[in-house]
Design a protein around this motif. Sequence first.
Motif, PDB file in Angstrom:
ATOM      1  N   MET A   1       0.840  -1.178   0.000  1.00  0.00           N
ATOM      2  CA  MET A   1       0.000   0.000   0.000  1.00  0.00           C
ATOM      3  C   MET A   1       0.888   1.244   0.000  1.00  0.00           C
ATOM      4  SD  MET A   1      -3.012   0.926   2.650  1.00  0.00           S
ATOM      5  CE  MET A   1      -2.590   2.295   3.655  1.00  0.00           C
ATOM      6  N   GLN A   2       0.446   2.254  -0.716  1.00  0.00           N
ATOM      7  CA  GLN A   2       1.195   3.509  -0.773  1.00  0.00           C
ATOM      8  C   GLN A   2       0.295   4.668  -0.361  1.00  0.00           C
ATOM      9  OE1 GLN A   2       3.278   4.374  -4.335  1.00  0.00           O
ATOM     10  NE2 GLN A   2       4.726   2.724  -4.047  1.00  0.00           N
ATOM     11  N   VAL A   3       0.917   5.659   0.254  1.00  0.00           N
ATOM     12  CA  VAL A   3       0.226   6.903   0.609  1.00  0.00           C
ATOM     13  C   VAL A   3       1.031   8.063   0.049  1.00  0.00           C
ATOM     14  CG1 VAL A   3      -0.891   6.020   2.681  1.00  0.00           C
ATOM     15  CG2 VAL A   3       1.380   6.994   2.851  1.00  0.00           C
ATOM     16  N   LYS A   4       0.382   9.196  -0.104  1.00  0.00           N
ATOM     17  CA  LYS A   4       1.058  10.386  -0.618  1.00  0.00           C
ATOM     18  C   LYS A   4       1.404  11.296   0.550  1.00  0.00           C
ATOM     19  CE  LYS A   4      -1.263  10.069  -5.007  1.00  0.00           C
ATOM     20  NZ  LYS A   4      -2.231  10.633  -5.926  1.00  0.00           N
ATOM     21  N   LEU A   5       2.671  11.648   0.652  1.00  0.00           N
ATOM     22  CA  LEU A   5       3.129  12.555   1.692  1.00  0.00           C
ATOM     23  C   LEU A   5       2.729  13.979   1.345  1.00  0.00           C
ATOM     24  CD1 LEU A   5       6.674  11.061   2.239  1.00  0.00           C
ATOM     25  CD2 LEU A   5       4.613  10.614   3.560  1.00  0.00           C
ATOM     26  N   ALA A   6       2.622  14.829   2.340  1.00  0.00           N
ATOM     27  CA  ALA A   6       2.190  16.213   2.122  1.00  0.00           C
ATOM     28  C   ALA A   6       3.154  16.955   1.209  1.00  0.00           C
ATOM     29  CB  ALA A   6       2.075  16.933   3.464  1.00  0.00           C
ATOM     30  N   ARG A   7       2.623  17.877   0.463  1.00  0.00           N
ATOM     31  CA  ARG A   7       3.419  18.706  -0.443  1.00  0.00           C
ATOM     32  C   ARG A   7       4.285  19.660   0.362  1.00  0.00           C
ATOM     33  NH1 ARG A   7      -0.659  19.473  -5.113  1.00  0.00           N
ATOM     34  NH2 ARG A   7      -2.260  18.058  -4.406  1.00  0.00           N
ATOM     35  N   THR A   8       5.409  20.009  -0.208  1.00  0.00           N
ATOM     36  CA  THR A   8       6.278  20.981   0.457  1.00  0.00           C
ATOM     37  C   THR A   8       5.995  22.402  -0.026  1.00  0.00           C
ATOM     38  OG1 THR A   8       7.980  20.523  -1.191  1.00  0.00           O
ATOM     39  CG2 THR A   8       8.107  19.309   0.885  1.00  0.00           C
ATOM     40  N   SER A   9       5.291  22.537  -1.141  1.00  0.00           N
ATOM     41  CA  SER A   9       4.830  23.839  -1.614  1.00  0.00           C
ATOM     42  C   SER A   9       3.500  23.629  -2.336  1.00  0.00           C
ATOM     43  CB  SER A   9       5.855  24.486  -2.550  1.00  0.00           C
ATOM     44  OG  SER A   9       5.906  23.807  -3.773  1.00  0.00           O
ATOM     45  N   LEU A  10       2.765  24.697  -2.525  1.00  0.00           N
ATOM     46  CA  LEU A  10       1.434  24.578  -3.114  1.00  0.00           C
ATOM     47  C   LEU A  10       1.450  24.061  -4.545  1.00  0.00           C
ATOM     48  CD1 LEU A  10      -0.241  27.828  -1.741  1.00  0.00           C
ATOM     49  CD2 LEU A  10      -0.538  25.484  -0.946  1.00  0.00           C
ATOM     50  N   GLU A  11       2.509  24.389  -5.295  1.00  0.00           N
ATOM     51  CA  GLU A  11       2.580  23.977  -6.695  1.00  0.00           C
ATOM     52  C   GLU A  11       3.186  22.591  -6.879  1.00  0.00           C
ATOM     53  OE1 GLU A  11       4.025  27.018  -5.691  1.00  0.00           O
ATOM     54  OE2 GLU A  11       2.165  28.078  -6.103  1.00  0.00           O
ATOM     55  N   ALA A  12       3.851  22.053  -5.872  1.00  0.00           N
ATOM     56  CA  ALA A  12       4.535  20.765  -5.982  1.00  0.00           C
ATOM     57  C   ALA A  12       3.532  19.616  -6.009  1.00  0.00           C
ATOM     58  CB  ALA A  12       5.497  20.587  -4.818  1.00  0.00           C
ATOM     59  N   LYS A  13       3.988  18.511  -6.553  1.00  0.00           N
ATOM     60  CA  LYS A  13       3.182  17.295  -6.544  1.00  0.00           C
ATOM     61  C   LYS A  13       3.576  16.477  -5.315  1.00  0.00           C
ATOM     62  CE  LYS A  13       2.238  17.069 -11.354  1.00  0.00           C
ATOM     63  NZ  LYS A  13       0.956  16.718 -11.827  1.00  0.00           N
ATOM     64  N   PRO A  14       2.619  15.777  -4.711  1.00  0.00           N
ATOM     65  CA  PRO A  14       2.951  14.987  -3.524  1.00  0.00           C
ATOM     66  C   PRO A  14       3.803  13.768  -3.881  1.00  0.00           C
ATOM     67  CG  PRO A  14       0.658  14.662  -4.133  1.00  0.00           C
ATOM     68  CD  PRO A  14       1.200  15.731  -5.029  1.00  0.00           C
ATOM     69  N   LYS A  15       4.699  13.387  -2.971  1.00  0.00           N
ATOM     70  CA  LYS A  15       5.542  12.218  -3.165  1.00  0.00           C
ATOM     71  C   LYS A  15       4.867  11.015  -2.530  1.00  0.00           C
ATOM     72  CE  LYS A  15       9.786  14.885  -3.121  1.00  0.00           C
ATOM     73  NZ  LYS A  15      11.051  15.134  -2.445  1.00  0.00           N
ATOM     74  N   SER A  16       5.030   9.855  -3.150  1.00  0.00           N
ATOM     75  CA  SER A  16       4.450   8.622  -2.615  1.00  0.00           C
ATOM     76  C   SER A  16       5.447   7.917  -1.715  1.00  0.00           C
ATOM     77  CB  SER A  16       4.059   7.684  -3.754  1.00  0.00           C
ATOM     78  OG  SER A  16       3.027   8.250  -4.513  1.00  0.00           O
ATOM     79  N   ALA A  17       4.900   7.190  -0.737  1.00  0.00           N
ATOM     80  CA  ALA A  17       5.728   6.407   0.172  1.00  0.00           C
ATOM     81  C   ALA A  17       5.004   5.099   0.474  1.00  0.00           C
ATOM     82  CB  ALA A  17       5.992   7.167   1.458  1.00  0.00           C
TER      83      ALA A  17
END
Length: 80
Positions: A1-17
């Motif tokens: 299972m993967q979840v998306k970590l919070a964005r570091t800026s409003l324009e960035a895409k979230p990273k999966s973990a």
Amino acid sequence: MQVKLARTSLEAKPKSAKVEDLEAQIAKNGQKIFYLDRENSHKDIIALIEFFEKKGFSVYQRSVYYGLNENEYMYEVHIV
């Protein structure tokens, strides 16, 4: 299972973990607070909570609003 970590800026895409990677971080520290992106479905958040509760952890989750718009929030998950 993967979840998306919070964005570091409003324009960035979230990273999966992977959940296994999160579990490894908890094993090192004993507890951890994760900030997850709003793109995670509620169903995914519940599955994450159940995964860690089955492993014997206590999990606390809440929504954190950082702006005035409805879609300006993230999930805070504290795993002890």
